[in-house]
Every structure is written in C-alpha cells, then in structure tokens.
Scaffold this active site. Sequence first.
Site, PDB file in Angstrom:
ATOM      1  N   SER A  44       0.798  -1.089   0.007  1.00  0.00           N
ATOM      2  CA  SER A  44       0.018   0.047  -0.025  1.00  0.00           C
ATOM      3  C   SER A  44       0.859   1.328  -0.091  1.00  0.00           C
ATOM      4  O   SER A  44       0.582   2.184  -0.543  1.00  0.00           O
ATOM      5  CB  SER A  44      -0.926   0.236   1.204  1.00  0.00           C
ATOM      6  OG  SER A  44      -1.747  -0.998   0.973  1.00  0.00           O
ATOM      7  N   SER A  83      -3.860   2.520   3.631  1.00  0.00           N
ATOM      8  CA  SER A  83      -3.663   1.527   4.406  1.00  0.00           C
ATOM      9  C   SER A  83      -5.188   0.631   4.362  1.00  0.00           C
ATOM     10  O   SER A  83      -5.985   1.008   4.728  1.00  0.00           O
ATOM     11  CB  SER A  83      -3.554   1.834   6.093  1.00  0.00           C
ATOM     12  OG  SER A  83      -3.648   0.791   6.796  1.00  0.00           O
ATOM     13  N   SER A  85      -6.352  -2.234   5.810  1.00  0.00           N
ATOM     14  CA  SER A  85      -6.543  -2.415   7.065  1.00  0.00           C
ATOM     15  C   SER A  85      -6.917  -1.141   8.202  1.00  0.00           C
ATOM     16  O   SER A  85      -7.767  -1.186   8.875  1.00  0.00           O
ATOM     17  CB  SER A  85      -5.783  -3.400   8.090  1.00  0.00           C
ATOM     18  OG  SER A  85      -4.684  -2.765   8.382  1.00  0.00           O
ATOM     19  N   GLY A  86      -6.106  -0.270   7.914  1.00  0.00           N
ATOM     20  CA  GLY A  86      -6.429   0.981   8.955  1.00  0.00           C
ATOM     21  C   GLY A  86      -5.858   0.729  10.217  1.00  0.00           C
ATOM     22  O   GLY A  86      -6.343   1.415  11.142  1.00  0.00           O
ATOM     23  N   GLU A 146      -4.732  -2.773  -3.185  1.00  0.00           N
ATOM     24  CA  GLU A 146      -3.546  -2.107  -3.885  1.00  0.00           C
ATOM     25  C   GLU A 146      -3.616  -1.718  -5.153  1.00  0.00           C
ATOM     26  O   GLU A 146      -3.326  -0.640  -5.670  1.00  0.00           O
ATOM     27  CB  GLU A 146      -2.253  -3.153  -3.722  1.00  0.00           C
ATOM     28  CG  GLU A 146      -1.839  -3.291  -2.177  1.00  0.00           C
ATOM     29  CD  GLU A 146      -1.286  -4.898  -1.877  1.00  0.00           C
ATOM     30  OE1 GLU A 146      -1.038  -5.504  -2.846  1.00  0.00           O
ATOM     31  OE2 GLU A 146      -1.200  -5.102  -0.820  1.00  0.00           O
TER      32      GLU A 146
END
Length: 179
Positions: A44, A83, A85-86, A146
């Site tokens: 990412s 990101s 997932s964060g 991505e």
Amino acid sequence: MSELAVILDELAHVPDPLASKEVSELIRLIRNAKRIYLSGAGRSGLMIRAFANRLMQLGFTISVVGEISEPHTQPGDLLIINSASGCSMQLLAQAKVAVSNGVKVVIITTDVHSPLAKVADTVVKIAAQSKVSQTTSLQPMGSLFEQMSLLLFDAISLKLMKITGIDETSMRKNHADIE
C-alpha cells in the site's frame, strides 16, 4: 480464463469510489494544502509513493513520510495515508502527530471503522479485498486493494489535471531528469 483476465474481472467488480463525496473532499484538500505528506506501509505504501510522484509532477509540494528530506508539518498541511486495514501502529502514530500539529488527515482504506479511520478527517473507502478482510479474491492477500488504490490515485490525478489545466507537457517539466 487467464490470470490477467481474472484480475481485470475482479477490478471491474470493485465499486468505483471516485464519485464519492469523500474523494471530492480529498481533491479539495489536495488543492488547498500548503504541503502534502503521503504515507503507507508495505505494498500500500508503494501505491501511495506512485501517487506522491504524480502529485509532484502536477506541481504540488509533497513529501513522503520517512524520507530524510521530509520537513516538519504545519497547520494547513495534509497527510494522505493508504492502508487497507487501517490498523498499522506506525501509520496510526504518524496520523496522531499530524493531528496534533493541525494537519488534516485522509485515509484510503477498506475499513471505515479502523483505528486510523477514527483519527482521520476524511475516510475514502475502497470496497476491495485486503489481507485482513473476509472479502474473497483469487489474488493473494491485499492485491485487489493495492491495485484499486493505484487506479484511484491515477483517476484523481486525471481529475486534478482537468481542474488545474495542467497537461502532460507541463508535467514533463517536473519529471525527474537525473535518473
């Protein structure tokens, strides 16, 4: 079906985030920022670096977080984080520093309820498979997120070209010449 055909088919089924009000807000923030900081981890992070390059070619003042030449943040700056997932603790720490310095924070993610999303001023959702999601993909881990984030960044770049009147000839003047 070939592997490439599978990838293209999966990308075609990801909802287009470009028309969202959050992307419009991201574009507004980019245009108004004094300096734009960009960050991400892993693959990412590679996608956000490509966006940083494109923004620089469009004439924006940018810095990639972690580079030795990165200056101190100021109010009026913008931090964009990519990101899936964060949840990255490193990225979360960066966002918290930015917020404490009066910097606007935008996250591009799959999870609008993630820790990073809770800190961000604007959250752009890409509804695609990531390495931590339950969404299925024939591609490994976070490839679909991505790929979609890179395509979103290129689409935003095209919108910025249209809004600012900057064409490819002008962008070439900002392209690296010592390569």
